[in-house]
Design a protein around this motif. Structure first.
Motif, PDB file in Angstrom:
ATOM      1  N   SER A   1       0.862  -1.177   0.000  1.00  0.00           N
ATOM      2  CA  SER A   1       0.000   0.000   0.000  1.00  0.00           C
ATOM      3  C   SER A   1       0.900   1.229   0.000  1.00  0.00           C
ATOM      4  O   SER A   1       2.090   1.159   0.307  1.00  0.00           O
ATOM      5  N   GLY A   2       0.286   2.350  -0.328  1.00  0.00           N
ATOM      6  CA  GLY A   2       1.059   3.584  -0.436  1.00  0.00           C
ATOM      7  C   GLY A   2       1.437   3.838  -1.876  1.00  0.00           C
ATOM      8  O   GLY A   2       0.832   3.301  -2.794  1.00  0.00           O
ATOM      9  N   GLY A   3       2.475   4.607  -2.073  1.00  0.00           N
ATOM     10  CA  GLY A   3       2.849   4.974  -3.423  1.00  0.00           C
ATOM     11  C   GLY A   3       1.962   6.091  -3.942  1.00  0.00           C
ATOM     12  O   GLY A   3       1.232   6.737  -3.206  1.00  0.00           O
ATOM     13  N   GLY A   4       2.051   6.314  -5.244  1.00  0.00           N
ATOM     14  CA  GLY A   4       1.246   7.369  -5.853  1.00  0.00           C
ATOM     15  C   GLY A   4       2.102   8.337  -6.639  1.00  0.00           C
ATOM     16  O   GLY A   4       3.183   7.998  -7.117  1.00  0.00           O
ATOM     17  N   LEU A   5       1.607   9.560  -6.749  1.00  0.00           N
ATOM     18  CA  LEU A   5       2.264  10.597  -7.546  1.00  0.00           C
ATOM     19  C   LEU A   5       2.784  11.693  -6.634  1.00  0.00           C
ATOM     20  O   LEU A   5       2.068  12.154  -5.736  1.00  0.00           O
ATOM     21  N   VAL A   6       4.019  12.121  -6.885  1.00  0.00           N
ATOM     22  CA  VAL A   6       4.621  13.174  -6.084  1.00  0.00           C
ATOM     23  C   VAL A   6       5.537  13.996  -6.965  1.00  0.00           C
ATOM     24  O   VAL A   6       6.047  13.499  -7.978  1.00  0.00           O
ATOM     25  N   GLN A   7       5.735  15.241  -6.611  1.00  0.00           N
ATOM     26  CA  GLN A   7       6.655  16.087  -7.363  1.00  0.00           C
ATOM     27  C   GLN A   7       8.089  15.805  -6.957  1.00  0.00           C
ATOM     28  O   GLN A   7       8.370  15.333  -5.843  1.00  0.00           O
ATOM     29  N   SER A   8       8.989  16.108  -7.852  1.00  0.00           N
ATOM     30  CA  SER A   8      10.410  15.934  -7.578  1.00  0.00           C
ATOM     31  C   SER A   8      10.797  16.680  -6.299  1.00  0.00           C
ATOM     32  O   SER A   8      10.374  17.816  -6.091  1.00  0.00           O
ATOM     33  N   GLY A   9      11.569  16.005  -5.463  1.00  0.00           N
ATOM     34  CA  GLY A   9      11.957  16.570  -4.183  1.00  0.00           C
ATOM     35  C   GLY A   9      11.039  16.195  -3.048  1.00  0.00           C
ATOM     36  O   GLY A   9      11.353  16.440  -1.875  1.00  0.00           O
ATOM     37  N   GLY A  10       9.907  15.606  -3.370  1.00  0.00           N
ATOM     38  CA  GLY A  10       8.933  15.241  -2.353  1.00  0.00           C
ATOM     39  C   GLY A  10       9.216  13.900  -1.715  1.00  0.00           C
ATOM     40  O   GLY A  10      10.240  13.260  -1.978  1.00  0.00           O
ATOM     41  N   SER A  11       8.281  13.475  -0.877  1.00  0.00           N
ATOM     42  CA  SER A  11       8.425  12.230  -0.122  1.00  0.00           C
ATOM     43  C   SER A  11       7.188  11.354  -0.295  1.00  0.00           C
ATOM     44  O   SER A  11       6.071  11.862  -0.488  1.00  0.00           O
ATOM     45  N   LEU A  12       7.416  10.071  -0.211  1.00  0.00           N
ATOM     46  CA  LEU A  12       6.349   9.089  -0.218  1.00  0.00           C
ATOM     47  C   LEU A  12       6.774   7.927   0.658  1.00  0.00           C
ATOM     48  O   LEU A  12       7.969   7.711   0.887  1.00  0.00           O
ATOM     49  N   SER A  13       5.806   7.184   1.118  1.00  0.00           N
ATOM     50  CA  SER A  13       6.129   5.953   1.810  1.00  0.00           C
ATOM     51  C   SER A  13       5.269   4.832   1.261  1.00  0.00           C
ATOM     52  O   SER A  13       4.140   5.061   0.816  1.00  0.00           O
ATOM     53  N   VAL A  14       5.827   3.653   1.263  1.00  0.00           N
ATOM     54  CA  VAL A  14       5.095   2.453   0.885  1.00  0.00           C
ATOM     55  C   VAL A  14       5.241   1.442   2.010  1.00  0.00           C
ATOM     56  O   VAL A  14       6.241   1.453   2.747  1.00  0.00           O
ATOM     57  N   SER A  15       4.242   0.628   2.161  1.00  0.00           N
ATOM     58  CA  SER A  15       4.303  -0.411   3.181  1.00  0.00           C
ATOM     59  C   SER A  15       3.813  -1.726   2.601  1.00  0.00           C
ATOM     60  O   SER A  15       3.098  -1.754   1.594  1.00  0.00           O
ATOM     61  N   CYS A  16       4.192  -2.794   3.250  1.00  0.00           N
ATOM     62  CA  CYS A  16       3.870  -4.135   2.769  1.00  0.00           C
ATOM     63  C   CYS A  16       3.504  -4.994   3.966  1.00  0.00           C
ATOM     64  O   CYS A  16       4.331  -5.217   4.855  1.00  0.00           O
ATOM     65  N   LEU A  17       2.278  -5.452   3.953  1.00  0.00           N
ATOM     66  CA  LEU A  17       1.766  -6.279   5.046  1.00  0.00           C
ATOM     67  C   LEU A  17       1.842  -7.741   4.660  1.00  0.00           C
ATOM     68  O   LEU A  17       1.321  -8.144   3.615  1.00  0.00           O
ATOM     69  N   ALA A  18       2.485  -8.528   5.502  1.00  0.00           N
ATOM     70  CA  ALA A  18       2.567  -9.969   5.263  1.00  0.00           C
ATOM     71  C   ALA A  18       1.403 -10.680   5.931  1.00  0.00           C
ATOM     72  O   ALA A  18       0.917 -10.249   6.978  1.00  0.00           O
ATOM     73  N   SER A  19       0.982 -11.772   5.324  1.00  0.00           N
ATOM     74  CA  SER A  19      -0.184 -12.502   5.829  1.00  0.00           C
ATOM     75  C   SER A  19       0.121 -13.298   7.081  1.00  0.00           C
ATOM     76  O   SER A  19      -0.757 -13.763   7.767  1.00  0.00           O
ATOM     77  N   ASP A  20       1.383 -13.469   7.338  1.00  0.00           N
ATOM     78  CA  ASP A  20       1.795 -14.244   8.502  1.00  0.00           C
ATOM     79  C   ASP A  20       3.057 -13.624   9.066  1.00  0.00           C
ATOM     80  O   ASP A  20       3.750 -12.885   8.371  1.00  0.00           O
TER      81      ASP A  20
END
Length: 117
Positions: free
Chosen positions: A7-26
């Motif tokens: 989850s996370g990601g998307g569109l951002v302008q240069s110099g900006g910040s984003l975070s992504v995360s990944c949930l495991a089922s176990d």
């Protein structure tokens, strides 16, 4: 069978910040290395960062100092700062057993990160 959901990601302008995360089922805390790969159009998939259960992390040279990987029992995070257009790619979560990498190796479905100039 471990399932990974990004989850996370998307569109951002240069110099900006984003975070992504990944949930495991176990819980993959003890034995799994977790990481993030990315694949840009027309390019091979490359390792961005990975982290062991003990917290040791490695990074792609081009993201060192800008990206930070972290994890808990079931989730791996990637904080991305100072993004530039070259970071645009589909980002994939990966988890593999530290002793049985070939047999126990799992991927998420990918999440798009787009950095506009």
């Amino acid at each position: 069978q471990v399932q990974l959901v990004e989850s996370g990601g998307g569109l951002v302008q240069s110099g900006g910040s984003l975070s992504v995360s990944c949930l495991a089922s176990d819980s993959v805390f003890r034995y799994y290395v977790m990481g993030w790969y990315r694949q840009a159009p027309g390019k091979q998939r490359e390792l961005v960062a990975e982290i062991t259960s003990g917290g040791n992390a490695i990074y792609l040279d081009s993201v060192k100092g800008r990206f930070t990987i972290s994890r808990d029992n079931v989730t791996v995070y990637l904080q991305m700062n100072s993004l530039n257009p070259e970071d645009t790619a589909v980002y994939y979560c990966n988890a593999y057993h530290d002793k049985f990498r070939r047999e126990l190796n799992y991927w998420g479905q990918g999440t798009q990160v787009t950095v506009s100039s």
